[in-house]
Design a protein around this motif. Structure first.
Motif, PDB file in Angstrom:
ATOM      1  N   ALA A 102       0.832  -1.211   0.000  1.00 30.75           N
ATOM      2  CA  ALA A 102       0.000   0.000   0.000  1.00 30.75           C
ATOM      3  C   ALA A 102       0.867   1.261   0.000  1.00 30.75           C
ATOM      4  N   LEU A 103       1.881   1.291   0.834  1.00 31.58           N
ATOM      5  CA  LEU A 103       2.764   2.459   0.868  1.00 31.58           C
ATOM      6  C   LEU A 103       3.541   2.616  -0.437  1.00 31.58           C
ATOM      7  N   SER A 104       3.937   1.504  -1.044  1.00 30.90           N
ATOM      8  CA  SER A 104       4.662   1.590  -2.308  1.00 30.90           C
ATOM      9  C   SER A 104       3.765   2.102  -3.430  1.00 30.90           C
ATOM     10  N   VAL A 105       2.485   1.773  -3.383  1.00 31.62           N
ATOM     11  CA  VAL A 105       1.553   2.315  -4.377  1.00 31.62           C
ATOM     12  C   VAL A 105       1.459   3.826  -4.224  1.00 31.62           C
ATOM     13  N   VAL A 106       1.373   4.308  -3.002  1.00 37.13           N
ATOM     14  CA  VAL A 106       1.318   5.754  -2.764  1.00 37.13           C
ATOM     15  C   VAL A 106       2.566   6.431  -3.310  1.00 37.13           C
ATOM     16  N   LEU A 107       3.741   5.896  -2.980  1.00 41.09           N
ATOM     17  CA  LEU A 107       4.984   6.504  -3.442  1.00 41.09           C
ATOM     18  C   LEU A 107       5.161   6.380  -4.950  1.00 41.09           C
ATOM     19  N   GLY A 108       4.776   5.245  -5.517  1.00 42.36           N
ATOM     20  CA  GLY A 108       4.891   5.055  -6.964  1.00 42.36           C
ATOM     21  C   GLY A 108       3.987   5.991  -7.741  1.00 42.36           C
ATOM     22  N   ILE A 109       2.754   6.165  -7.290  1.00 44.23           N
ATOM     23  CA  ILE A 109       1.838   7.100  -7.945  1.00 44.23           C
ATOM     24  C   ILE A 109       2.313   8.527  -7.737  1.00 44.23           C
ATOM     25  N   GLY A 110       2.806   8.823  -6.557  1.00 43.64           N
ATOM     26  CA  GLY A 110       3.296  10.175  -6.289  1.00 43.64           C
ATOM     27  C   GLY A 110       4.445  10.558  -7.193  1.00 43.64           C
TER      28      GLY A 110
END
Length: 131
Positions: A102-110
């Motif tokens: 979940a955190l990697s999705v946030v950082l990847g989209i960011g």
């Protein structure tokens, strides 16, 4: 492909820092800081640089509200999977991996958001204009 690679690097960054296996910086550094302090500090700084790059780009592109919104979206997706019996949350290790995901999705989209917005709208950010 670029968005996938940005997400994958975020996932590797987060899972290299901490994961439920024995292969993580957190576990290794706690076990070896007395004998390999210089290497622990060096690798910690490498990880910190990766986090600074990702967090700065994410905060500039989607901001704190966008980060919370994406995290909420991933959280509700996991809730739907749990509600339909596709996902069970009995395993502590699986829950840790889901949090890293979940955190990697946030950082990847960011990190990718400026590229996505430019392709969707055709407008360039002020930071993207070449001189």
């Amino acid at each position: 492909m670029g968005i996938f690679l940005r997400w994958l690097f975020a996932f590797v960054l987060l899972s290299a820092t901490y994961n439920p296996t024995q292969w993580s910086y957190a576990r290794w550094s706690f076990a070896h800081y007395e004998t390999h302090l210089s290497l622990v500090v060096f690798l910690g700084l490498v990880l910190a640089i990766g986090y600074i790059i990702y967090l700065r780009a994410t905060l500039r592109s989607i901001g704190p509200f966008g980060m919370v919104l994406i995290l909420a979206l991933v959280g509700t997706l996991l809730w739907v999977l749990y509600d339909f019996g596709i996902l069970t949350l009995d395993s502590r290790q699986l829950n840790t991996w889901l949090g890293i995901f979940a955190l990697s999705v946030v950082l990847g989209i960011g990190l990718s958001w400026s590229i996505v917005r430019r392709k969707l709208s055709g407008q360039a950010d002020v930071d993207d204009v070449d001189e």
